[in-house]
Design a protein around this motif. Structure first.
Motif, PDB file in Angstrom:
ATOM      1  N   SER A 295      47.979  98.028  -4.018  1.00 48.40           N
ATOM      2  CA  SER A 295      48.607  97.258  -2.952  1.00 48.40           C
ATOM      3  C   SER A 295      47.678  97.033  -1.765  1.00 48.40           C
ATOM      4  O   SER A 295      47.838  96.078  -1.005  1.00 48.40           O
TER       5      SER A 295
ATOM      6  N   HIS B 155      44.675  96.184  -2.106  1.00 48.71           N
ATOM      7  CA  HIS B 155      43.688  95.193  -2.535  1.00 48.71           C
ATOM      8  C   HIS B 155      44.412  94.026  -3.194  1.00 48.71           C
ATOM      9  O   HIS B 155      44.383  93.870  -4.423  1.00 48.71           O
ATOM     10  N   PRO B 156      45.085  93.185  -2.415  1.00 52.34           N
ATOM     11  CA  PRO B 156      45.887  92.086  -2.977  1.00 52.34           C
ATOM     12  C   PRO B 156      45.095  91.110  -3.842  1.00 52.34           C
ATOM     13  O   PRO B 156      45.619  90.580  -4.814  1.00 52.34           O
ATOM     14  N   LYS B 157      43.825  90.857  -3.491  1.00 56.62           N
ATOM     15  CA  LYS B 157      43.022  89.933  -4.299  1.00 56.62           C
ATOM     16  C   LYS B 157      42.768  90.514  -5.692  1.00 56.62           C
ATOM     17  O   LYS B 157      42.782  89.786  -6.697  1.00 56.62           O
ATOM     18  N   LEU B 158      42.510  91.828  -5.742  1.00 55.45           N
ATOM     19  CA  LEU B 158      42.285  92.472  -7.033  1.00 55.45           C
ATOM     20  C   LEU B 158      43.556  92.480  -7.873  1.00 55.45           C
ATOM     21  O   LEU B 158      43.490  92.412  -9.102  1.00 55.45           O
ATOM     22  N   GLN B 159      44.714  92.570  -7.224  1.00 53.78           N
ATOM     23  CA  GLN B 159      45.979  92.588  -7.954  1.00 53.78           C
ATOM     24  C   GLN B 159      46.152  91.324  -8.782  1.00 53.78           C
ATOM     25  O   GLN B 159      46.597  91.373  -9.936  1.00 53.78           O
ATOM     26  N   THR B 160      45.799  90.182  -8.211  1.00 52.43           N
ATOM     27  CA  THR B 160      45.925  88.915  -8.927  1.00 52.43           C
ATOM     28  C   THR B 160      45.000  88.873 -10.137  1.00 52.43           C
ATOM     29  O   THR B 160      45.393  88.462 -11.236  1.00 52.43           O
ATOM     30  N   VAL B 161      43.768  89.326  -9.932  1.00 53.21           N
ATOM     31  CA  VAL B 161      42.788  89.343 -11.029  1.00 53.21           C
ATOM     32  C   VAL B 161      43.247  90.280 -12.134  1.00 53.21           C
ATOM     33  O   VAL B 161      43.222  89.939 -13.326  1.00 53.21           O
TER      34      VAL B 161
END
Length: 320
Positions: free
Chosen positions: A18, A20-26
């Motif tokens: 949570s 690292h929102p950009k990593l969550q999408t990836v």
């Protein structure tokens, strides 16, 4: 934090990535893609083994169990992981968390036992080839597979039951994607000595003993292969167990790297450490089940031939 009036915990919060929102999408895209491959790869392998009578042998019976186990293991955690990537802080009910932990632990423990049984099968096949049909009779290998499943489920029942009896009254935030048992135990506000002792016994039963069985089996296998006079004979003997050995190395290697890695103190590099641990956890829970059917398919001519035959007959029947 959700609690009832008598301070009984009713839910947990999964943090995951949570921060690292950009990593969550990836990761959502990657994990979803890998989960679909797990379902497709293991599903095809199970279908091929059932379909082709030439693969109705102890080795492929165990492989069929392993593929079904990988589907169950991934399905016990991946949907929750994907859901956690879509929300900032994923809320999971206490009962739902315990059920997910039970299923994941049971599947993981069963896989350890099953890999040990598969090593015994290869040991008998290579060291006692003439007696193999007698020793590895249908009743014997079915009993071995059933014993693996029962052992894993019973072990998980014990560990989950002990965890459910603990009071969780201080914190309900789990720094993980799923309800992992070690992360759950850290939240208990009571003495967990019994849980620690029980986990030690569990590790001995489902991790150490199967690993010893695998190690001893392969020592005997290597010794037998070295006594084979021809190079072609040695190559064929090693070929029959290379896929299993590869799976064992990946499976146990990931487990030991995950749980033996020293935890550093909270510092500036904590974020990078959390990301690294998250990647290791994902590798163990998602990548390993995805690789197993690929390893057995790419390194096994019989499986590749069976797949071609099944697809060829399907195309032929479609054309009629």
């Amino acid at each position: 934090m959700e609690r009832t009036n008598d301070s009984i915990l009713t839910e947990f919060v999964l943090v995951g990535l949570s921060a690292h929102p950009k990593l969550q999408t990836v990761f959502f895209v990657l994990v979803l893609w890998m989960y679909l491959i797990i379902l497709l790869g293991n599903g095809v392998l199970i279908s091929v083994i059932i379909y082709d009578s030439h693969l109705h042998s102890p080795m492929y019976f165990f492989l069929c169990n392993l593929s079904f186990l990988d589907i169950c293991y991934a399905s016990s955690s991946v949907p929750l992981i994907l859901d956690s990537f879509l929300t900032v802080r994923k809320h999971v009910s206490f009962s739902g968390c315990m059920m997910q932990m039970f299923l994941s632990f049971a599947m993981g423990a069963t896989e350890c036992m099953l890999l040990g049984m598969m090593a015994l099968d290869r040991y008998v096949a290579i060291c006692y080839p003439l007696r193999y049909p007698v020793i590895m009779s249908k009743s014997a290998y079915v009993l071995m597979a059933a014993g693996s499943w029962v052992s894993g489920i019973v072990d998980s029942v014990v560990q989950t039951s002990l965890a459910m009896q603990l009071p969780f009254c201080a914190n309900n935030v789990i720094n993980h994607f799923v309800c992992e048992i070690l992360a759950i135990l850290k939240l208990a506000c009571a003495d967990i000595s019994i849980n620690v002792i029980s986990m030690a016994g569990s590790n001995l039963t489902v991790l150490v003993i199967p690993l010893l069985v695998i190690s001893i089996s392969y020592i005997c296998i290597v010794a037998t292969i070295l006594r084979i006079p021809t190079t072609e004979g040695k190559r064929k003997a090693f070929y029959t167990c290379s896929a299993h050995l590869t799976v064992v190395i990946i499976f146990y290697g990931t487990i030991f790297f995950m749980y033996s890695k020293p935890k550093s103190k909270r510092s500036v590099g904590t974020d990078n450490q959390d990301i690294t641990e998250a990647l290791i956890s994902l590798f163990y829970g998602v990548v390993t089940p995805m690789l197993n059917p690929l390893i057995y398919s790419l390194q096994n001519k019989d499986v590749k031939t069976a797949v071609k035959n099944m697809l060829g007959r399907k195309h032929f029947s479609d054309g009629i």
